[in-house]
Write an enzyme that holds these catalytic residues in place. Structure first.
Site, PDB file in Angstrom:
ATOM      1  N   GLU A 131      -7.203  11.464   6.209  1.00 49.65           N
ATOM      2  CA  GLU A 131      -6.636  10.335   5.464  1.00 49.65           C
ATOM      3  C   GLU A 131      -5.228  10.696   4.981  1.00 49.65           C
ATOM      4  OE1 GLU A 131      -8.138   7.774   6.318  1.00 49.65           O
ATOM      5  OE2 GLU A 131      -9.098   6.950   4.553  1.00 49.65           O
ATOM      6  N   THR A 184      -1.261   1.087   6.071  1.00 49.08           N
ATOM      7  CA  THR A 184      -1.546   1.541   4.704  1.00 49.08           C
ATOM      8  C   THR A 184      -0.331   2.229   4.090  1.00 49.08           C
ATOM      9  OG1 THR A 184      -3.891   1.756   5.165  1.00 49.08           O
ATOM     10  CG2 THR A 184      -3.060   3.038   3.322  1.00 49.08           C
TER      11      THR A 184
HETATM   12  N1  HSE Z   1      -6.934   2.697  -1.712  1.00 48.11           N
HETATM   13  C1  HSE Z   1      -6.200   2.654  -0.498  1.00 48.11           C
HETATM   14  C2  HSE Z   1      -4.988   1.756  -0.692  1.00 48.11           C
HETATM   15  C3  HSE Z   1      -7.074   2.113   0.598  1.00 48.11           C
HETATM   16  O1  HSE Z   1      -5.171   0.688  -1.271  1.00 48.11           O
HETATM   17  O2  HSE Z   1      -3.889   2.120  -0.301  1.00 48.11           O
HETATM   18  C4  HSE Z   1      -6.426   2.040   1.949  1.00 48.11           C
HETATM   19  O3  HSE Z   1      -7.360   1.553   2.888  1.00 48.11           O
END
Ligand code: HSE
Length: 309
Positions: A131, A184
Protein backbone atom coordinates in the site's frame (compact mmCIF):
# COMPACT_ATOMS: atom_id res chain seq x y z
CA UNK A 1 5.43 -26.96 0.56
CA UNK A 2 2.20 -27.40 -1.42
CA UNK A 3 1.86 -27.68 -5.21
CA UNK A 4 -0.78 -25.04 -5.75
CA UNK A 5 -2.85 -22.72 -3.55
CA UNK A 6 -5.73 -20.41 -4.41
CA UNK A 7 -6.87 -17.53 -2.22
CA UNK A 8 -9.65 -14.97 -2.49
CA UNK A 9 -9.67 -11.48 -0.96
CA UNK A 10 -12.69 -9.18 -1.08
CA UNK A 11 -13.04 -5.59 -2.22
CA UNK A 12 -13.41 -3.07 0.57
CA UNK A 13 -14.90 0.30 1.36
CA UNK A 14 -12.21 2.34 3.11
CA UNK A 15 -12.85 5.36 5.33
CA UNK A 16 -16.50 4.22 5.57
CA UNK A 17 -17.19 7.98 5.60
CA UNK A 18 -16.56 8.89 9.24
CA UNK A 19 -13.16 7.19 9.69
CA UNK A 20 -10.61 8.61 7.28
CA UNK A 21 -7.74 6.09 7.09
CA UNK A 22 -8.96 4.23 10.20
CA UNK A 23 -12.26 2.54 9.31
CA UNK A 24 -13.22 0.16 6.51
CA UNK A 25 -15.36 -2.84 5.74
CA UNK A 26 -15.19 -5.86 3.48
CA UNK A 27 -17.70 -6.70 0.76
CA UNK A 28 -18.77 -10.23 -0.08
CA UNK A 29 -18.06 -9.49 -3.71
CA UNK A 30 -16.35 -8.54 -5.94
CA UNK A 31 -12.88 -9.73 -4.99
CA UNK A 32 -9.54 -10.87 -6.39
CA UNK A 33 -8.29 -14.43 -6.58
CA UNK A 34 -4.60 -15.34 -6.61
CA UNK A 35 -3.22 -18.73 -7.59
CA UNK A 36 0.29 -19.40 -6.27
CA UNK A 37 2.61 -22.21 -7.36
CA UNK A 38 6.22 -22.94 -6.52
CA UNK A 39 8.64 -22.33 -9.38
CA UNK A 40 12.16 -23.49 -10.14
CA UNK A 41 12.98 -19.98 -11.30
CA UNK A 42 13.95 -17.94 -8.22
CA UNK A 43 11.92 -14.83 -7.50
CA UNK A 44 8.31 -13.87 -8.17
CA UNK A 45 6.79 -14.30 -11.63
CA UNK A 46 3.39 -12.73 -12.29
CA UNK A 47 1.41 -13.98 -15.29
CA UNK A 48 -0.16 -11.37 -17.61
CA UNK A 49 -3.55 -10.35 -16.28
CA UNK A 50 -6.89 -10.90 -17.98
CA UNK A 51 -7.79 -8.54 -20.85
CA UNK A 52 -9.43 -5.62 -19.09
CA UNK A 53 -6.58 -5.48 -16.57
CA UNK A 54 -3.75 -5.90 -19.11
CA UNK A 55 -2.17 -2.57 -18.20
CA UNK A 56 -1.47 -3.67 -14.63
CA UNK A 57 2.25 -4.31 -14.21
CA UNK A 58 3.56 -7.87 -14.08
CA UNK A 59 6.93 -6.69 -12.78
CA UNK A 60 6.70 -7.88 -9.15
CA UNK A 61 8.43 -4.70 -7.95
CA UNK A 62 5.59 -2.63 -9.44
CA UNK A 63 2.63 -4.90 -8.73
CA UNK A 64 1.10 -4.70 -5.22
CA UNK A 65 0.80 -8.50 -5.00
CA UNK A 66 4.48 -8.82 -5.93
CA UNK A 67 5.61 -6.18 -3.43
CA UNK A 68 3.63 -7.78 -0.59
CA UNK A 69 4.83 -11.33 -1.37
CA UNK A 70 8.44 -10.14 -1.62
CA UNK A 71 8.12 -8.49 1.81
CA UNK A 72 6.70 -11.73 3.19
CA UNK A 73 9.49 -13.88 1.69
CA UNK A 74 12.17 -11.42 2.87
CA UNK A 75 10.81 -11.58 6.42
CA UNK A 76 11.40 -15.34 6.38
CA UNK A 77 14.77 -15.13 4.57
CA UNK A 78 13.26 -17.33 1.88
CA UNK A 79 14.78 -17.18 -1.59
CA UNK A 80 12.35 -19.39 -3.44
CA UNK A 81 10.60 -19.14 -6.78
CA UNK A 82 6.88 -18.51 -6.94
CA UNK A 83 4.46 -18.10 -9.85
CA UNK A 84 1.42 -15.91 -9.26
CA UNK A 85 -1.73 -15.76 -11.37
CA UNK A 86 -3.90 -12.81 -10.38
CA UNK A 87 -7.55 -12.99 -11.38
CA UNK A 88 -8.94 -9.53 -10.84
CA UNK A 89 -12.55 -8.96 -9.90
CA UNK A 90 -12.16 -5.56 -8.26
CA UNK A 91 -12.13 -2.56 -10.62
CA UNK A 92 -8.78 -0.73 -10.64
CA UNK A 93 -8.44 2.92 -9.57
CA UNK A 94 -12.08 2.70 -8.52
CA UNK A 95 -11.96 3.26 -4.77
CA UNK A 96 -12.79 -0.33 -3.86
CA UNK A 97 -9.39 -1.33 -2.54
CA UNK A 98 -8.24 -3.09 -5.70
CA UNK A 99 -4.52 -2.88 -4.91
CA UNK A 100 -5.07 -4.24 -1.40
CA UNK A 101 -7.29 -7.14 -2.57
CA UNK A 102 -4.58 -8.51 -4.87
CA UNK A 103 -1.89 -8.10 -2.22
CA UNK A 104 -4.04 -9.72 0.48
CA UNK A 105 -4.98 -12.71 -1.70
CA UNK A 106 -1.33 -13.13 -2.73
CA UNK A 107 0.15 -13.17 0.78
CA UNK A 108 -2.59 -15.45 2.08
CA UNK A 109 -1.87 -17.88 -0.80
CA UNK A 110 1.93 -17.76 -0.43
CA UNK A 111 1.76 -18.14 3.36
CA UNK A 112 -0.13 -21.38 2.81
CA UNK A 113 1.91 -22.51 -0.23
CA UNK A 114 5.16 -22.53 1.73
CA UNK A 115 3.40 -23.55 4.97
CA UNK A 116 4.83 -20.54 6.80
CA UNK A 117 2.16 -20.62 9.49
CA UNK A 118 2.00 -16.84 9.88
CA UNK A 119 -1.25 -15.75 11.56
CA UNK A 120 -3.70 -13.75 9.45
CA UNK A 121 -3.20 -10.52 11.37
CA UNK A 122 0.58 -10.89 11.21
CA UNK A 123 0.34 -10.80 7.40
CA UNK A 124 -0.86 -7.20 7.54
CA UNK A 125 2.60 -5.52 7.62
CA UNK A 126 3.53 -7.14 4.28
CA UNK A 127 0.39 -5.81 2.65
CA UNK A 128 1.07 -2.37 4.09
CA UNK A 129 4.43 -2.39 2.30
CA UNK A 130 2.54 -2.68 -0.97
CA UNK A 131 0.00 0.00 0.00
CA UNK A 132 2.91 2.30 0.80
CA UNK A 133 4.49 1.55 -2.59
CA UNK A 134 1.19 2.23 -4.39
CA UNK A 135 0.01 5.36 -2.59
CA UNK A 136 2.97 6.66 -0.63
CA UNK A 137 1.19 5.98 2.67
CA UNK A 138 0.76 2.62 4.43
CA UNK A 139 -2.95 3.11 5.18
CA UNK A 140 -4.63 -0.08 6.44
CA UNK A 141 -8.32 0.69 5.98
CA UNK A 142 -8.50 -1.45 2.80
CA UNK A 143 -5.93 -4.10 3.73
CA UNK A 144 -7.23 -4.88 7.23
CA UNK A 145 -10.90 -5.42 6.34
CA UNK A 146 -9.96 -7.37 3.20
CA UNK A 147 -7.79 -9.63 5.34
CA UNK A 148 -10.07 -9.93 8.39
CA UNK A 149 -13.58 -9.20 7.07
CA UNK A 150 -16.35 -7.12 8.59
CA UNK A 151 -16.00 -3.56 9.86
CA UNK A 152 -12.42 -2.99 10.95
CA UNK A 153 -11.03 -0.14 13.00
CA UNK A 154 -7.36 0.75 12.77
CA UNK A 155 -6.44 1.98 16.23
CA UNK A 156 -2.73 2.17 15.45
CA UNK A 157 -0.23 1.20 12.79
CA UNK A 158 2.82 1.37 15.03
CA UNK A 159 2.38 -0.93 16.80
CA UNK A 160 -0.30 -2.56 14.65
CA UNK A 161 -3.57 -2.58 16.58
CA UNK A 162 -6.63 -3.51 14.54
CA UNK A 163 -10.06 -4.00 16.08
CA UNK A 164 -12.86 -6.00 14.46
CA UNK A 165 -16.18 -4.25 15.04
CA UNK A 166 -19.61 -5.86 15.03
CA UNK A 167 -21.51 -5.74 11.74
CA UNK A 168 -25.30 -5.76 11.78
CA UNK A 169 -26.33 -8.94 9.93
CA UNK A 170 -28.83 -7.33 7.56
CA UNK A 171 -26.56 -4.50 6.37
CA UNK A 172 -26.15 -4.29 2.63
CA UNK A 173 -24.18 -1.90 0.52
CA UNK A 174 -24.62 -0.39 -2.95
CA UNK A 175 -21.36 0.61 -4.60
CA UNK A 176 -21.53 2.58 -7.79
CA UNK A 177 -18.38 2.85 -9.84
CA UNK A 178 -18.60 5.68 -12.37
CA UNK A 179 -16.51 5.64 -15.52
CA UNK A 180 -13.80 7.88 -14.04
CA UNK A 181 -10.30 7.19 -12.82
CA UNK A 182 -8.97 8.80 -9.65
CA UNK A 183 -5.65 7.57 -8.32
CA UNK A 184 -5.44 7.33 -4.54
CA UNK A 185 -2.14 9.19 -4.64
CA UNK A 186 -3.80 12.14 -6.43
CA UNK A 187 -6.86 12.05 -4.16
CA UNK A 188 -4.53 12.26 -1.16
CA UNK A 189 -2.53 15.12 -2.59
CA UNK A 190 -5.56 17.40 -2.77
CA UNK A 191 -6.26 17.01 0.94
CA UNK A 192 -5.05 19.72 3.32
CA UNK A 193 -2.02 18.72 5.37
CA UNK A 194 -3.74 19.74 8.60
CA UNK A 195 -7.28 20.24 9.91
CA UNK A 196 -8.53 22.71 12.49
CA UNK A 197 -9.11 21.72 16.08
CA UNK A 198 -12.87 22.22 15.65
CA UNK A 199 -12.95 19.94 12.58
CA UNK A 200 -10.92 17.28 14.39
CA UNK A 201 -13.24 17.48 17.39
CA UNK A 202 -16.38 17.17 15.27
CA UNK A 203 -14.95 14.23 13.33
CA UNK A 204 -13.97 12.42 16.54
CA UNK A 205 -17.59 12.75 17.60
CA UNK A 206 -18.82 11.31 14.28
CA UNK A 207 -16.63 8.23 14.32
CA UNK A 208 -17.11 7.48 18.00
CA UNK A 209 -20.84 7.78 17.49
CA UNK A 210 -20.76 5.58 14.36
CA UNK A 211 -18.87 2.85 16.23
CA UNK A 212 -21.35 3.00 19.09
CA UNK A 213 -24.14 2.62 16.51
CA UNK A 214 -22.50 -0.57 15.21
CA UNK A 215 -22.33 -2.02 18.72
CA UNK A 216 -25.91 -1.16 19.58
CA UNK A 217 -27.27 -1.75 16.03
CA UNK A 218 -28.95 1.63 16.37
CA UNK A 219 -29.74 2.71 12.81
CA UNK A 220 -30.56 6.28 13.83
CA UNK A 221 -27.17 6.76 15.47
CA UNK A 222 -25.48 5.31 12.37
CA UNK A 223 -27.52 7.58 10.11
CA UNK A 224 -26.66 10.77 11.95
CA UNK A 225 -22.98 10.01 12.40
CA UNK A 226 -22.40 9.23 8.71
CA UNK A 227 -20.42 12.44 8.18
CA UNK A 228 -16.99 13.17 6.75
CA UNK A 229 -15.61 16.64 7.42
CA UNK A 230 -12.06 15.67 6.44
CA UNK A 231 -11.97 14.31 2.89
CA UNK A 232 -15.45 14.75 1.39
CA UNK A 233 -15.33 18.56 1.10
CA UNK A 234 -12.23 18.25 -1.11
CA UNK A 235 -12.66 14.94 -2.91
CA UNK A 236 -16.34 15.35 -3.79
CA UNK A 237 -15.26 18.07 -6.26
CA UNK A 238 -13.53 15.37 -8.32
CA UNK A 239 -16.80 13.45 -8.82
CA UNK A 240 -19.34 15.04 -11.20
CA UNK A 241 -22.89 14.82 -9.84
CA UNK A 242 -21.65 14.02 -6.32
CA UNK A 243 -24.40 15.84 -4.42
CA UNK A 244 -27.15 14.48 -6.65
CA UNK A 245 -25.90 10.90 -6.32
CA UNK A 246 -25.73 11.23 -2.54
CA UNK A 247 -29.20 12.79 -2.30
CA UNK A 248 -30.63 10.06 -4.55
CA UNK A 249 -29.34 7.33 -2.24
CA UNK A 250 -30.49 9.03 0.93
CA UNK A 251 -33.93 9.86 -0.45
CA UNK A 252 -34.40 6.14 -1.12
CA UNK A 253 -33.65 5.20 2.46
CA UNK A 254 -29.88 4.68 2.61
CA UNK A 255 -28.43 5.17 6.09
CA UNK A 256 -25.72 7.23 4.48
CA UNK A 257 -23.81 7.71 1.28
CA UNK A 258 -20.31 8.89 0.54
CA UNK A 259 -17.06 8.27 -1.27
CA UNK A 260 -15.77 4.71 -1.21
CA UNK A 261 -12.10 4.98 -0.24
CA UNK A 262 -10.49 7.68 -2.32
CA UNK A 263 -13.18 7.41 -5.02
CA UNK A 264 -14.47 7.75 -7.63
CA UNK A 265 -16.86 4.98 -6.49
CA UNK A 266 -19.60 6.07 -4.15
CA UNK A 267 -21.34 3.76 -1.74
CA UNK A 268 -24.59 3.75 0.14
CA UNK A 269 -24.86 1.77 3.35
CA UNK A 270 -28.37 0.39 3.77
CA UNK A 271 -30.25 -1.51 6.44
CA UNK A 272 -31.12 -4.33 4.02
CA UNK A 273 -30.65 -5.63 0.48
CA UNK A 274 -33.89 -4.26 -0.94
CA UNK A 275 -33.01 -0.73 0.11
CA UNK A 276 -29.46 -1.15 -1.25
CA UNK A 277 -30.83 -2.22 -4.65
CA UNK A 278 -33.15 0.80 -4.83
CA UNK A 279 -30.49 3.23 -3.62
CA UNK A 280 -27.93 1.79 -6.03
CA UNK A 281 -30.24 2.12 -9.04
CA UNK A 282 -31.03 5.72 -8.09
CA UNK A 283 -27.29 6.47 -7.81
CA UNK A 284 -26.65 4.98 -11.26
CA UNK A 285 -29.49 7.19 -12.59
CA UNK A 286 -28.01 10.30 -10.97
CA UNK A 287 -24.59 9.61 -12.52
CA UNK A 288 -26.29 9.03 -15.86
CA UNK A 289 -27.97 12.42 -15.58
CA UNK A 290 -24.55 14.07 -15.56
CA UNK A 291 -23.36 11.98 -18.49
CA UNK A 292 -21.46 9.28 -16.59
CA UNK A 293 -21.96 5.58 -17.14
CA UNK A 294 -21.47 3.52 -14.00
CA UNK A 295 -21.35 -0.02 -12.75
CA UNK A 296 -23.46 -1.08 -9.77
CA UNK A 297 -22.39 -3.66 -7.18
CA UNK A 298 -24.75 -4.81 -4.45
CA UNK A 299 -23.10 -6.70 -1.64
CA UNK A 300 -23.67 -7.64 1.93
CA UNK A 301 -20.76 -7.03 4.27
CA UNK A 302 -18.47 -10.02 4.46
CA UNK A 303 -17.67 -11.09 7.95
CA UNK A 304 -15.13 -13.54 6.58
CA UNK A 305 -12.49 -11.56 4.66
CA UNK A 306 -9.68 -13.33 2.80
CA UNK A 307 -9.75 -17.11 2.54
CA UNK A 308 -8.18 -20.09 0.88
CA UNK A 309 -10.34 -21.62 -1.83
N1 HSE B 1 -7.99 5.87 3.39
C1 HSE B 1 -7.49 5.86 2.07
C2 HSE B 1 -7.74 7.22 1.44
C3 HSE B 1 -8.18 4.79 1.28
O1 HSE B 1 -8.86 7.72 1.60
O2 HSE B 1 -6.85 7.79 0.82
C4 HSE B 1 -7.72 4.65 -0.15
O3 HSE B 1 -8.42 3.59 -0.76
Amino acid sequence: MKNLVRAFAPATVANAVSGFDVLGFALQEPGDTVIAKPSEIPGIQIAPLQDSYRNLPTDPRLNTAGVAVQALLDSQNLSVGVDLVIIKGVPIVGGMGSSASSAVAAVVAVNDLFELGISTLDLLPFILESEKAATGVPHADNAAPSLLGGFTLIHSLNPIDVISLPTPESFCCAIVHPDLHIKTKDAREILPKSVSLSTATKQMGHIASFVSGLYTEDMEIIRRSFIDEIAEPHRSKLIPGYDAVKSAAISLGALGCGISGSGPSMFALCANQELAQKAGEAMVGAFHAVGLMSELFISKISSQGARLL
